[in-house]
Motif scaffolding. Structure first.
Motif, PDB file in Angstrom:
ATOM      1  N   GLU A   1       8.151  -3.248  11.132  1.00 23.34           N
ATOM      2  CA  GLU A   1       7.178  -3.913  10.261  1.00 23.34           C
ATOM      3  C   GLU A   1       5.879  -4.191  11.010  1.00 23.34           C
ATOM      4  O   GLU A   1       4.792  -4.111  10.415  1.00 23.34           O
ATOM      5  CB  GLU A   1       7.760  -5.210   9.700  1.00 23.34           C
ATOM      6  CG  GLU A   1       8.769  -4.969   8.594  1.00 23.34           C
ATOM      7  CD  GLU A   1       9.326  -6.231   7.977  1.00 23.34           C
ATOM      8  OE1 GLU A   1       9.932  -6.113   6.888  1.00 23.34           O
ATOM      9  OE2 GLU A   1       9.169  -7.330   8.549  1.00 23.34           O
ATOM     10  N   SER A   2       5.965  -4.479  12.299  1.00 24.54           N
ATOM     11  CA  SER A   2       4.747  -4.725  13.087  1.00 24.54           C
ATOM     12  C   SER A   2       3.900  -3.466  13.227  1.00 24.54           C
ATOM     13  O   SER A   2       2.711  -3.543  13.533  1.00 24.54           O
ATOM     14  CB  SER A   2       5.094  -5.302  14.457  1.00 24.54           C
ATOM     15  OG  SER A   2       5.706  -4.335  15.284  1.00 24.54           O
ATOM     16  N   GLU A   3       4.513  -2.306  12.983  1.00 22.69           N
ATOM     17  CA  GLU A   3       3.783  -1.040  13.004  1.00 22.69           C
ATOM     18  C   GLU A   3       3.276  -0.652  11.613  1.00 22.69           C
ATOM     19  O   GLU A   3       2.706   0.415  11.439  1.00 22.69           O
ATOM     20  CB  GLU A   3       4.675   0.072  13.552  1.00 22.69           C
ATOM     21  CG  GLU A   3       4.985  -0.063  15.022  1.00 22.69           C
ATOM     22  CD  GLU A   3       3.742   0.049  15.890  1.00 22.69           C
ATOM     23  OE1 GLU A   3       3.032   1.073  15.795  1.00 22.69           O
ATOM     24  OE2 GLU A   3       3.467  -0.894  16.660  1.00 22.69           O
ATOM     25  N   GLY A   4       3.540  -1.499  10.613  1.00 18.90           N
ATOM     26  CA  GLY A   4       3.034  -1.245   9.272  1.00 18.90           C
ATOM     27  C   GLY A   4       4.013  -0.581   8.327  1.00 18.90           C
ATOM     28  O   GLY A   4       3.660  -0.272   7.187  1.00 18.90           O
ATOM     29  N   TYR A   5       5.244  -0.334   8.770  1.00 16.81           N
ATOM     30  CA  TYR A   5       6.240   0.280   7.903  1.00 16.81           C
ATOM     31  C   TYR A   5       6.843  -0.765   6.963  1.00 16.81           C
ATOM     32  O   TYR A   5       6.961  -1.936   7.321  1.00 16.81           O
ATOM     33  CB  TYR A   5       7.376   0.916   8.722  1.00 16.81           C
ATOM     34  CG  TYR A   5       6.916   1.999   9.649  1.00 16.81           C
ATOM     35  CD1 TYR A   5       6.518   3.250   9.157  1.00 16.81           C
ATOM     36  CD2 TYR A   5       6.870   1.800  11.025  1.00 16.81           C
ATOM     37  CE1 TYR A   5       6.096   4.259  10.018  1.00 16.81           C
ATOM     38  CE2 TYR A   5       6.444   2.794  11.889  1.00 16.81           C
ATOM     39  CZ  TYR A   5       6.057   4.017  11.377  1.00 16.81           C
ATOM     40  OH  TYR A   5       5.638   5.001  12.221  1.00 16.81           O
ATOM     41  N   THR A   6       7.229  -0.340   5.791  1.00 17.16           N
ATOM     42  CA  THR A   6       8.050  -1.152   4.907  1.00 17.16           C
ATOM     43  C   THR A   6       9.492  -0.895   5.319  1.00 17.16           C
ATOM     44  O   THR A   6       9.887   0.262   5.475  1.00 17.16           O
ATOM     45  CB  THR A   6       7.849  -0.733   3.431  1.00 17.16           C
ATOM     46  OG1 THR A   6       6.470  -0.928   3.094  1.00 17.16           O
ATOM     47  CG2 THR A   6       8.732  -1.535   2.505  1.00 17.16           C
ATOM     48  N   VAL A   7      10.276  -1.946   5.505  1.00 19.06           N
ATOM     49  CA  VAL A   7      11.638  -1.786   6.016  1.00 19.06           C
ATOM     50  C   VAL A   7      12.645  -2.420   5.068  1.00 19.06           C
ATOM     51  O   VAL A   7      12.464  -3.545   4.620  1.00 19.06           O
ATOM     52  CB  VAL A   7      11.784  -2.423   7.420  1.00 19.06           C
ATOM     53  CG1 VAL A   7      13.196  -2.237   7.955  1.00 19.06           C
ATOM     54  CG2 VAL A   7      10.761  -1.827   8.383  1.00 19.06           C
TER      55      VAL A   7
ATOM     56  N   GLY B   1       0.840  -1.182   0.000  1.00 18.96           N
ATOM     57  CA  GLY B   1       0.000   0.000   0.000  1.00 18.96           C
ATOM     58  C   GLY B   1       0.874   1.230   0.000  1.00 18.96           C
ATOM     59  O   GLY B   1       1.893   1.283  -0.638  1.00 18.96           O
ATOM     60  N   GLY B   2       0.497   2.216   0.773  1.00 23.23           N
ATOM     61  CA  GLY B   2       1.278   3.431   0.831  1.00 23.23           C
ATOM     62  C   GLY B   2       2.046   3.558   2.133  1.00 23.23           C
ATOM     63  O   GLY B   2       2.278   4.648   2.601  1.00 23.23           O
ATOM     64  N   GLU B   3       2.433   2.406   2.720  1.00 18.05           N
ATOM     65  CA  GLU B   3       3.108   2.485   3.995  1.00 18.05           C
ATOM     66  C   GLU B   3       4.483   3.130   3.844  1.00 18.05           C
ATOM     67  O   GLU B   3       5.173   2.916   2.864  1.00 18.05           O
ATOM     68  CB  GLU B   3       3.189   1.156   4.725  1.00 18.05           C
ATOM     69  CG  GLU B   3       3.626  -0.128   4.073  1.00 18.05           C
ATOM     70  CD  GLU B   3       2.788  -0.733   2.977  1.00 18.05           C
ATOM     71  OE1 GLU B   3       3.240  -0.639   1.837  1.00 18.05           O
ATOM     72  OE2 GLU B   3       1.748  -1.340   3.236  1.00 18.05           O
ATOM     73  N   PRO B   4       4.872   3.976   4.810  1.00 14.01           N
ATOM     74  CA  PRO B   4       6.171   4.641   4.734  1.00 14.01           C
ATOM     75  C   PRO B   4       7.306   3.616   4.772  1.00 14.01           C
ATOM     76  O   PRO B   4       7.216   2.599   5.449  1.00 14.01           O
ATOM     77  CB  PRO B   4       6.212   5.521   5.981  1.00 14.01           C
ATOM     78  CG  PRO B   4       4.809   5.634   6.443  1.00 14.01           C
ATOM     79  CD  PRO B   4       4.109   4.392   5.981  1.00 14.01           C
ATOM     80  N   THR B   5       8.360   3.927   4.048  1.00 14.80           N
ATOM     81  CA  THR B   5       9.537   3.060   4.028  1.00 14.80           C
ATOM     82  C   THR B   5      10.601   3.609   4.969  1.00 14.80           C
ATOM     83  O   THR B   5      10.899   4.803   4.952  1.00 14.80           O
ATOM     84  CB  THR B   5      10.113   2.954   2.601  1.00 14.80           C
ATOM     85  OG1 THR B   5       9.121   2.373   1.751  1.00 14.80           O
ATOM     86  CG2 THR B   5      11.376   2.096   2.570  1.00 14.80           C
ATOM     87  N   VAL B   6      11.171   2.713   5.776  1.00 10.96           N
ATOM     88  CA  VAL B   6      12.268   3.038   6.673  1.00 10.96           C
ATOM     89  C   VAL B   6      13.473   2.221   6.226  1.00 10.96           C
ATOM     90  O   VAL B   6      13.363   1.011   6.017  1.00 10.96           O
ATOM     91  CB  VAL B   6      11.913   2.711   8.140  1.00 10.96           C
ATOM     92  CG1 VAL B   6      13.101   3.000   9.052  1.00 10.96           C
ATOM     93  CG2 VAL B   6      10.686   3.500   8.587  1.00 10.96           C
ATOM     94  N   VAL B   7      14.612   2.887   6.081  1.00 11.51           N
ATOM     95  CA  VAL B   7      15.856   2.210   5.721  1.00 11.51           C
ATOM     96  C   VAL B   7      16.740   2.187   6.958  1.00 11.51           C
ATOM     97  O   VAL B   7      16.895   3.201   7.644  1.00 11.51           O
ATOM     98  CB  VAL B   7      16.555   2.920   4.540  1.00 11.51           C
ATOM     99  CG1 VAL B   7      17.937   2.327   4.286  1.00 11.51           C
ATOM    100  CG2 VAL B   7      15.698   2.825   3.285  1.00 11.51           C
ATOM    101  N   ILE B   8      17.310   1.004   7.233  1.00 12.73           N
ATOM    102  CA  ILE B   8      18.130   0.797   8.425  1.00 12.73           C
ATOM    103  C   ILE B   8      19.519   0.313   8.029  1.00 12.73           C
ATOM    104  O   ILE B   8      19.651  -0.547   7.157  1.00 12.73           O
ATOM    105  CB  ILE B   8      17.489  -0.277   9.341  1.00 12.73           C
ATOM    106  CG1 ILE B   8      16.119   0.181   9.826  1.00 12.73           C
ATOM    107  CG2 ILE B   8      18.409  -0.625  10.502  1.00 12.73           C
ATOM    108  CD1 ILE B   8      15.318  -0.918  10.501  1.00 12.73           C
ATOM    109  N   ALA B   9      20.536   0.839   8.709  1.00 11.59           N
ATOM    110  CA  ALA B   9      21.885   0.281   8.627  1.00 11.59           C
ATOM    111  C   ALA B   9      22.327  -0.047  10.043  1.00 11.59           C
ATOM    112  O   ALA B   9      22.501   0.848  10.874  1.00 11.59           O
ATOM    113  CB  ALA B   9      22.864   1.254   7.976  1.00 11.59           C
TER     114      ALA B   9
END
Length: 123
Positions: A25-31, A2-10
């Motif tokens: 991801e459990s909060e609905g973010y794309t990671v 959908g339109g879930e916000p994407t978070v990038v992690i290092a």
């Protein structure tokens, strides 16, 4: 997707990286998660701009501060909110990371609820 916000992690520590991914991801973010700063930066430079970036400060090779500096120098990426993670929690460390232009700073260890609240606040 959908339109879930994407978070990038290092984050170079695999168990912590898994916890970060699971929590967000459990909060609905794309990671999108990476174990090295240079891999994260390459992704940021070639993929759509994410809503937020979380960077471990201390990684081998290109560390989180190096990645943050490169993000801030890139016109396409410069406005992305960036959270730094660190095991160093002295006041001088926190001040130095904000001076490096981080939007937030989380000291390890942290609780998943703290992470969720800080990410939600920035987004």
């Amino acid at each position: 997707m959908g339109g879930e916000p994407t978070v990038v992690i290092a984050e170079d520590e695999p168990d912590l990286r898994k916890l970060l991914v699971y929590t967000l991801e459990s909060e609905g973010y794309t990671v999108e998660a990476f174990g090295a700063g240079d891999d994260c930066l390459e992704h940021l430079q070639t993929e759509p701009v994410p809503a937020l970036v979380i960077l471990d400060i201390m990684m081998p090779g290109m560390d989180g501060v190096d990645v943050l500096e490169r993000i801030r120098e890139d016109g396409r990426l410069a406005d992305i909110p960036v959270v730094l993670l660190s095991g160093r929690g002295r006041e001088s460390d926190v001040v130095a990371e904000f001076e490096a232009d981080a939007d937030d700073y989380i000291t390890k260890p942290f609780s998943p609820s703290e992470l969720r609240a800080r990410v939600a606040h920035l987004l």
